[in-house]
Design a protein around this motif. Structure first.
Motif, PDB file in Angstrom:
ATOM      1  N   HIS A  34       0.835  -1.199   0.000  1.00  0.00           N
ATOM      2  CA  HIS A  34       0.000   0.000   0.000  1.00  0.00           C
ATOM      3  C   HIS A  34       0.874   1.255   0.000  1.00  0.00           C
ATOM      4  O   HIS A  34       0.586   2.225  -0.721  1.00  0.00           O
ATOM      5  CB  HIS A  34      -0.917  -0.020   1.219  1.00  0.00           C
ATOM      6  CG  HIS A  34      -1.932   1.080   1.244  1.00  0.00           C
ATOM      7  ND1 HIS A  34      -2.982   1.145   0.361  1.00  0.00           N
ATOM      8  CD2 HIS A  34      -2.052   2.180   2.033  1.00  0.00           C
ATOM      9  CE1 HIS A  34      -3.722   2.217   0.613  1.00  0.00           C
ATOM     10  NE2 HIS A  34      -3.170   2.859   1.617  1.00  0.00           N
ATOM     11  N   LEU A  42       0.797   4.031  -3.015  1.00  0.00           N
ATOM     12  CA  LEU A  42       0.447   5.430  -2.774  1.00  0.00           C
ATOM     13  C   LEU A  42       1.477   6.379  -3.381  1.00  0.00           C
ATOM     14  O   LEU A  42       1.145   7.474  -3.843  1.00  0.00           O
ATOM     15  CB  LEU A  42       0.332   5.695  -1.264  1.00  0.00           C
ATOM     16  CG  LEU A  42      -0.888   5.129  -0.540  1.00  0.00           C
ATOM     17  CD1 LEU A  42      -0.765   5.377   0.963  1.00  0.00           C
ATOM     18  CD2 LEU A  42      -2.184   5.740  -1.068  1.00  0.00           C
ATOM     19  N   SER A  93      -6.986   4.926   6.865  1.00  0.00           N
ATOM     20  CA  SER A  93      -5.867   4.686   5.962  1.00  0.00           C
ATOM     21  C   SER A  93      -5.067   3.464   6.392  1.00  0.00           C
ATOM     22  O   SER A  93      -4.621   2.668   5.556  1.00  0.00           O
ATOM     23  CB  SER A  93      -4.965   5.922   5.917  1.00  0.00           C
ATOM     24  OG  SER A  93      -3.860   5.717   5.083  1.00  0.00           O
ATOM     25  N   GLY A 126      -4.532   1.235  -3.716  1.00  0.00           N
ATOM     26  CA  GLY A 126      -3.482   2.198  -3.384  1.00  0.00           C
ATOM     27  C   GLY A 126      -3.193   3.162  -4.520  1.00  0.00           C
ATOM     28  O   GLY A 126      -2.995   4.360  -4.297  1.00  0.00           O
ATOM     29  N   GLY A 137      -3.818   7.113  -4.169  1.00  0.00           N
ATOM     30  CA  GLY A 137      -2.680   7.995  -4.385  1.00  0.00           C
ATOM     31  C   GLY A 137      -2.933   8.981  -5.513  1.00  0.00           C
ATOM     32  O   GLY A 137      -2.549  10.150  -5.422  1.00  0.00           O
ATOM     33  N   SER A 180      -5.238  11.670  -4.084  1.00  0.00           N
ATOM     34  CA  SER A 180      -4.928  12.157  -2.731  1.00  0.00           C
ATOM     35  C   SER A 180      -5.115  13.666  -2.600  1.00  0.00           C
ATOM     36  O   SER A 180      -5.281  14.178  -1.494  1.00  0.00           O
ATOM     37  CB  SER A 180      -3.483  11.786  -2.368  1.00  0.00           C
ATOM     38  OG  SER A 180      -2.570  12.410  -3.249  1.00  0.00           O
TER      39      SER A 180
END
Length: 532
Positions: free
Chosen positions: A64, A68, A216, A242, A246, A249
């Protein structure tokens, strides 16, 4: 339950990994050496791992974290080489390494040899990508190595499960293996696609950063468990989720992003450090359990497997690089600058690491009939020696090899210019929006505050351009770097005053924490990490 051994392991691993950053020796090597030495200390606790929890505990957070930090767009642009390495090479290495081990090691069955091949097939590109970034290799090489490490674990684990089923007597034909791989891969991707949107929705609708970061931490385990529950690849589910989180985000508030980055760096650091320390701690037990395999024999097997692992990667990388170019004019047009140096770097960047160890630790102690798993300690030993060998030989020689080949580095000037242009366009949009807002009487501000907003905006606009300008002859700093240093010194002076006021009991600790957090946020804005 005595938690002291666990605390000793984590604290010791973190201390050694931290000390390794001050030396040229890679942290994994120091951790393995320290673990091996510690295993001979009288009274040292017996650190054993439950094979049933190793993969679910270690892999999800590590994958993960990597997902990300990866670029979905870059991975999509390099889908062909990433797929050839993460799927084609891993299957190729599983078969080649397994078959050679079957020929070299007496009385080793082909199925157990293929288990070994699957265990050490996936490279762990964490070290390679770190070196690539530090030496500013072309972005395409870094992306390919990173993308390979994200997806190859799913291939290796599926191949491992097929070979393991054959060892324990459940049987598995080639056709069944291919079908299982297809179902696991497709299922993992589907599970990830199903989970990624609602999980992202939760992240954006939870308003408390602590709750968002708790979510998270749970996300990789939820994705992994959900996929494995339906017989799909938990690894691919974690990677898909992930990558999506990402990529989006920016839709999460800044406080969550700041906390999340720190939390995941800490988690990755602790897990990787602890696993490498466990290698050393387990190595004495594994060597002692080799039984009929003598020291000289075991060393020869380890050397043979290491050579095959290194050679097999080059045997795959070069054809996978140049055959598609020979067969497709579109690929030649899209990748005109491909030469032999890139494949050499990718081929030599095949260090094994945490993933191989996690899979090896998950090998069951016994078969369904209660008998010991055949040659389990030998498989563990050969995994350990391959990981250590690649880290020593390839890890230490990769930086000088990159320098010797004189591969063109990333164009820092062009990247800085692109950053400056992007910031200029964003600042223009912000200035336009500020003018619109101040025109509304509901947003009326005293002139000093309005000017402050414009000054901050102008500062962001000019900061990157200043990096392209001249530097201070005395300090070697650009104007932007000097500004950040002075801002940090000023904030440090304010911080000292706040602490003195607290010590003099003129403000309480709660007010001190409020004031310090405000300064911390200002310092983060004034002195953001330049290597990000």
């Amino acid at each position: 339950m005595d938690v002291m051994p666990l605390l000793m392991l984590i604290a010791g691993s973190a201390a050694i990994a931290g000390a390794a950053r001050r030396t040229p020796v890679p942290a994994p090597l120091l951790l393995v050496t320290a673990g091996l030495i510690a295993s001979y200390v009288p009274g040292m606790p017996d650190y054993t791992l439950d094979p049933e929890i190793v993969l679910p505990l270690l892999l999800p957070p590590l994958l993960h974290t990597a997902a990300l930090e990866s670029s979905y767009l870059d991975l999509r642009a390099n889908a062909r080489p990433v797929a050839l390495l993460s799927v084609g090479y891993v299957l190729f290495a599983t078969i080649v390494v397994g078959y050679i081990a079957y020929l070299v090691v007496p009385d080793l069955s082909l199925t157990v040899a293929l288990v070994l091949g699957a265990v050490i097939a996936p490279p762990d590109a964490v070290a390679a990508t770190a070196i690539a970034r530090r030496l500013k290799l072309p972005n395409r090489i870094t992306t390919i190595l990173q993308g390979e490490s994200l997806v190859n674990d799913a291939t290796a684990i599926t191949a491992y499960k097929v070979a393991l089923a054959a060892v324990v007597g459940e049987g598995a034909t080639w056709g069944e293996g291919i079908r299982e791989f297809g179902v696991a891969a497709a299922g993992g991707i589907v599970v990830g696609l199903i989970l990624m949107v609602p999980l992202h929705w939760l992240r954006t609708h939870l308003k408390e950063p602590l709750l968002q970061n708790t979510l998270s931490l749970l996300i990789p385990f939820v994705a992994y468990a959900a996929a494995e529950h339906v017989g799909a690849s938990g690894v691919l589910a974690v990677v898909v989720v992930g990558l999506y989180l990402g990529h989006r985000s920016w839709q999460v508030d800044f406080a969550t992003r700041l906390q999340e980055a720190a939390v995941w760096k800490m988690v990755g650091f602790i897990l990787e450090s602890t696993v490498f320390a466990l290698i050393g701690l387990q190595l004495r037990v594994v060597i002692g359990g080799l039984g009929e395999y003598g020291a000289a024999e075991s060393a020869w097997y380890a050397f043979a497997v290491f050579v095959v692992v290194v050679a097999a990667r080059f045997a795959w990388v070069f054809p996978a690089t140049f055959l598609p170019r020979m067969l497709s004019s579109r690929i030649r047009e899209r990748e005109p600058d491909t030469n032999w140096t890139g494949p050499v770097i990718v081929g030599w960047a095949g260090m094994r690491g945490v993933v191989s160890l996690a899979i090896a630790f998950s090998i069951p102690l016994t078969l369904d009939d209660g008998e010991a798993f055949p040659a389990r300690n030998l498989v563990l030993f050969l995994t350990f020696t391959t990981v250590i060998g690649t880290l020593v030989v390839q890890g230490l020689t990769l930086p000088p090899l990159i320098r010797r080949l004189k591969i063109p580095s990333r164009d820092v000037l062009a990247e800085t210019l692109a950053e400056a242009q992007a910031q200029s366009e964003a600042s223009t949009a912000a200035e336009r929006r500020l003018t619109e807002l101040l025109a509304d009487e509901r947003n009326e501000l005293p002139q000093p505050l309005a000017d402050r907003l414009r000054t901050v905006m102008e500062r962001r606009r000019n900061a990157v351009w200043e990096r392209l300008g001249t530097v201070n002859e005395t300090t070697g700093e650009s104007a932007d770097e000097t500004y950040r240093r002075l801002a940090r010194e000023m904030i440090g002076a304010e911080r000292e005053v706040f602490v003195d006021l607290r010590d003099a009991r003129r403000i309480d600790d709660e007010m001190l924490r409020t004031l310090l957090r405000r300064l911390d946020l200002e310092e983060a804005a004034a002195y953001r990490e330049e290597t990000a």
